[in-house]
Design an enzyme around this catalytic site. Structure first.
Site, PDB file in Angstrom:
ATOM      1  N   ARG A   1       0.893  -1.176   0.000  1.00  0.00           N
ATOM      2  CA  ARG A   1       0.000   0.000   0.000  1.00  0.00           C
ATOM      3  C   ARG A   1       0.916   1.206   0.000  1.00  0.00           C
ATOM      4  O   ARG A   1       1.701   1.401   0.939  1.00  0.00           O
ATOM      5  CB  ARG A   1      -0.912  -0.003   1.228  1.00  0.00           C
ATOM      6  CG  ARG A   1      -1.585   1.337   1.442  1.00  0.00           C
ATOM      7  CD  ARG A   1      -2.701   1.283   2.452  1.00  0.00           C
ATOM      8  NE  ARG A   1      -3.845   0.587   1.909  1.00  0.00           N
ATOM      9  CZ  ARG A   1      -5.067   0.620   2.461  1.00  0.00           C
ATOM     10  NH1 ARG A   1      -5.274   1.291   3.570  1.00  0.00           N
ATOM     11  NH2 ARG A   1      -6.064  -0.034   1.904  1.00  0.00           N
TER      12      ARG A   1
ATOM     13  N   HIS B   1      -7.418   0.853  -6.398  1.00  0.00           N
ATOM     14  CA  HIS B   1      -7.583  -0.072  -5.257  1.00  0.00           C
ATOM     15  C   HIS B   1      -8.241  -1.356  -5.767  1.00  0.00           C
ATOM     16  O   HIS B   1      -9.386  -1.660  -5.439  1.00  0.00           O
ATOM     17  CB  HIS B   1      -8.447   0.608  -4.191  1.00  0.00           C
ATOM     18  CG  HIS B   1      -8.361  -0.015  -2.831  1.00  0.00           C
ATOM     19  ND1 HIS B   1      -7.574  -1.120  -2.539  1.00  0.00           N
ATOM     20  CD2 HIS B   1      -8.984   0.307  -1.658  1.00  0.00           C
ATOM     21  CE1 HIS B   1      -7.712  -1.426  -1.262  1.00  0.00           C
ATOM     22  NE2 HIS B   1      -8.558  -0.585  -0.708  1.00  0.00           N
TER      23      HIS B   1
ATOM     24  N   GLN C   1      -9.992  -4.007  -3.468  1.00  0.00           N
ATOM     25  CA  GLN C   1     -11.293  -3.557  -2.968  1.00  0.00           C
ATOM     26  C   GLN C   1     -12.400  -3.869  -3.967  1.00  0.00           C
ATOM     27  O   GLN C   1     -13.479  -4.338  -3.602  1.00  0.00           O
ATOM     28  CB  GLN C   1     -11.244  -2.037  -2.714  1.00  0.00           C
ATOM     29  CG  GLN C   1     -12.552  -1.475  -2.181  1.00  0.00           C
ATOM     30  CD  GLN C   1     -12.861  -1.981  -0.787  1.00  0.00           C
ATOM     31  OE1 GLN C   1     -12.048  -1.864   0.115  1.00  0.00           O
ATOM     32  NE2 GLN C   1     -14.045  -2.558  -0.590  1.00  0.00           N
TER      33      GLN C   1
ATOM     34  N   ASP D   1     -17.512   6.877  -1.293  1.00  0.00           N
ATOM     35  CA  ASP D   1     -16.271   6.732  -0.519  1.00  0.00           C
ATOM     36  C   ASP D   1     -16.080   8.048   0.229  1.00  0.00           C
ATOM     37  O   ASP D   1     -16.809   9.030  -0.008  1.00  0.00           O
ATOM     38  CB  ASP D   1     -15.100   6.431  -1.477  1.00  0.00           C
ATOM     39  CG  ASP D   1     -13.794   6.102  -0.741  1.00  0.00           C
ATOM     40  OD1 ASP D   1     -13.829   5.883   0.496  1.00  0.00           O
ATOM     41  OD2 ASP D   1     -12.730   6.071  -1.391  1.00  0.00           O
TER      42      ASP D   1
ATOM     43  N   ARG E   1     -13.229  -8.785   1.457  1.00  0.00           N
ATOM     44  CA  ARG E   1     -11.841  -8.461   1.145  1.00  0.00           C
ATOM     45  C   ARG E   1     -10.967  -9.701   1.344  1.00  0.00           C
ATOM     46  O   ARG E   1     -10.099 -10.012   0.541  1.00  0.00           O
ATOM     47  CB  ARG E   1     -11.335  -7.328   2.060  1.00  0.00           C
ATOM     48  CG  ARG E   1     -11.928  -5.962   1.780  1.00  0.00           C
ATOM     49  CD  ARG E   1     -11.493  -5.419   0.450  1.00  0.00           C
ATOM     50  NE  ARG E   1     -10.045  -5.353   0.321  1.00  0.00           N
ATOM     51  CZ  ARG E   1      -9.280  -4.379   0.830  1.00  0.00           C
ATOM     52  NH1 ARG E   1      -9.834  -3.361   1.447  1.00  0.00           N
ATOM     53  NH2 ARG E   1      -7.972  -4.380   0.644  1.00  0.00           N
TER      54      ARG E   1
HETATM   55  N1  NVA Z   1     -10.170   6.574  -1.072  1.00  0.00           N
HETATM   56  C1  NVA Z   1      -9.749   6.114   0.220  1.00  0.00           C
HETATM   57  C2  NVA Z   1      -9.866   4.634   0.293  1.00  0.00           C
HETATM   58  C3  NVA Z   1      -9.519   4.051   1.637  1.00  0.00           C
HETATM   59  C4  NVA Z   1      -9.619   2.561   1.663  1.00  0.00           C
HETATM   60  C5  NVA Z   1      -8.344   6.574   0.486  1.00  0.00           C
HETATM   61  O1  NVA Z   1      -7.469   6.436  -0.382  1.00  0.00           O
HETATM   62  O2  NVA Z   1      -8.097   7.079   1.582  1.00  0.00           O
HETATM   63  N1   CP Z   2     -11.131  -0.419   2.480  1.00  0.00           N
HETATM   64  C1   CP Z   2      -9.849  -0.433   2.908  1.00  0.00           C
HETATM   65  O1   CP Z   2      -8.911  -0.596   2.120  1.00  0.00           O
HETATM   66  O2   CP Z   2      -9.724  -0.252   4.247  1.00  0.00           O
HETATM   67  P1   CP Z   2      -8.365  -0.026   5.032  1.00  0.00           P
HETATM   68  O3   CP Z   2      -7.849   1.342   4.647  1.00  0.00           O
HETATM   69  O4   CP Z   2      -8.756  -0.091   6.488  1.00  0.00           O
HETATM   70  O5   CP Z   2      -7.378  -1.094   4.671  1.00  0.00           O
END
Ligand code: NVA
Ligand code: CP
Length: 307
Positions: free
Chosen positions: A105, A132, A135, A223, A290
Site C-alpha cells: 500500500r 484499489h 477492494q 467513498d 476483502r
Molecule cells: N479513497 C480512500 C480509500 C480508503 C480505503 C483513500 O485512499 O483514503
Molecule cells: N477499504 C480499505 O482498504 O480499508 P483499510 O484502509 O482499512 O485497509
C-alpha cells in the site's frame, strides 16, 4: 508484465485478462464456502508493506494468508528502510530473497510498478493514490452475492469522482457489462484519459453532477470525501456536501438496491448513519469479502488453484 513464469502480479484490473478476473472471483466464492479447508501457502511467507494506514487490508491479508497455511510479515511506514530512502526496486530485490509474495500500500502508482519490476516474486496492489483493485474484487463479489448477474445493473457512484476506489470500478465495469454512473462536482471528476481508455475497453460509463441520477439504481456507492493522499479537505467538504448519501437519496434507488462503501466511513459526511446502518447496507459483508477475494488473488498470483 512479469518475468516470473507461472507467478503473476496483481497490479491493476485493466492490466489483467478479463477471463482471469472472472476466474479469480469464481475461486473467491468457493473459498468463502470453506475458509479453512485449503492450505496451499504452507511453507510460504507474504510480506505486507504499508506506507499508509490500514485496518481492513492489513487484517484481511494477515488472516487470509494464515488461513491458506502461510506466514506473514508486516512492514509499516517509518519502520522500514523504504521510509529512509531505499528504493522500492531494491526493496523488491531484497524481499524476493526472503518471502514468496508481497503486497504494498503506497502513494504514487509508479512505486507499485517499481516494486513489481524489482521483485522476482508476485506483487499485489493494496491501494495507491490511483487505484484499489483488491477492494473492487471484494465489491464485485458482494454485488454478485446480492444481485446475481451484474449485466446491465445500474451502479451509481456519488461524491469524489477523482478517487482510487472509483478508478478500479471504472476498470472493472466493462468486464461485467455494468452501467456505471458517476455523480460528482465538475471540480472532482475522473481524469478524462481514464474514461476514454475505459470506453475503448467497452465500459458504459457516464459522468454528471445531478444526485437525482440515483433513480432506479441497483447499487449506490460512495467513498470518503478526503482520501489519505488528499490535502485539500476544505474545498472538498464544501463542494461535496450535495453528494451525501442519505435516506432521501436511497429512496430514489430501486427498492432492492444495495448501499456499498469500502470503509472507513466518515459518518455524517459522505453517508448518514441511517443509510450505513440500514437494511440496504452491505458494507460489513463487503469488508469481510476483502479476505475471501484476496485469498483467491494470492492463489492466482502463485499459480495454484486449491479447490
Ligand atoms: N479513497 C480512500 C480509500 C480508503 C480505503 C483513500 O485512499 O483514503
Ligand atoms: N477499504 C480499505 O482498504 O480499508 P483499510 O484502509 O482499512 O485497509
Amino acid at each position: 508484465m512479469t518475468n516470473k513464469e507461472s507467478l503473476r502480479d496483481f497490479l491493476d484490473i485493466d492490466k489483467i485478462d478479463p477471463q482471469e478476473i472472472h476466474a479469480i472471483l469464481d475461486l473467491a466464492h468457493k473459498l468463502k464456502k470453506s475458509p479453512l479447508a485449503y492450505r496451499p501457502m504452507e511453507g510460504k511467507t507474504i510480506a505486507l508493506i504499508f506506507e499508509k494506514p490500514s485496518t481492513r487490508t492489513r487484517v484481511s491479508f494477515e488472516v487470509g494468508f494464515r488461513q491458506l497455511g502461510g506466514s506473514v510479515t508486516t512492514l509499516t511506514g517509518a519502520e522500514i528502510q523504504l521510509g529512509r530512502g531505499e528504493t522500492v526496486a531494491d526493496t523488491g530485490k531484497v524481499l524476493s530473497r526472503f518471502v514468496d509474495i508481497a503486497m504494498i500500500r503506497t502513494f504514487a502508482e509508479h512505486k507499485l510498478y517499481e516494486l513489481a519490476e524489482g521483485a522476482s516474486i508476485p506483487v499485489i496492489n493494496g491501494l495507491t493514490d490511483t487505484s484499489h483493485p483488491c477492494q473492487i474484487m471484494a465489491d464485485v463479489m458482494t454485488a454478485q452475492e446480492n444481485l446475481g448477474d451484474l449485466k446491465g445493473r445500474k451502479v451509481v457512484w456519488l461524491g469524489d469522482g477523482d478517487n482510487n476506489v472509483l478508478t478500479s470500478w471504472i476498470h472493472i465495469a466493462p468486464l461485467f457489462d455494468i452501467d456505471l454512473h458517476i455523480v460528482c462536482p465538475p471540480e472532482f471528476a475522473p481524469p478524462k484519459a481514464l474514461l476514454i481508455a475505459a470506453q475503448k475497453r467497452g465500459a458504459k460509463v457516464s459522468v454528471n453532477a445531478d444526485p437525482a441520477t440515483a433513480r432506479d439504481a441497483d447499487i449506490v456507492i460512495t467513498d470518503c470525501w478526503v482520501s489519505m493522499h488528499n490535502s485539500d479537505a476544505g474545498i472538498r467538504h464544501q463542494l461535496l456536501e450535495p453528494y451525501r448519501v442519505d435516506q432521501a437519496l436511497m429512496k430514489r434507488a430501486a427498492p432492492s438496491a444495495i448501499f456499498m462503501h469500502c470503509l472507513p466511513a466518515h459518518r455524517g459526511e459522505e453517508v448518514t448513519d441511517e443509510v450505513i446502518d440500514g437494511k440496504q447496507s452491505v458494507v460489513w459483508d463487503e469488508a469481510e469479502n476483502r479476505m475471501h477475494a484476496q485469498k483467491a488473488i494470492i492463489c492466482w498470483c502463485m499459480g495454484v488453484n486449491p479447490v
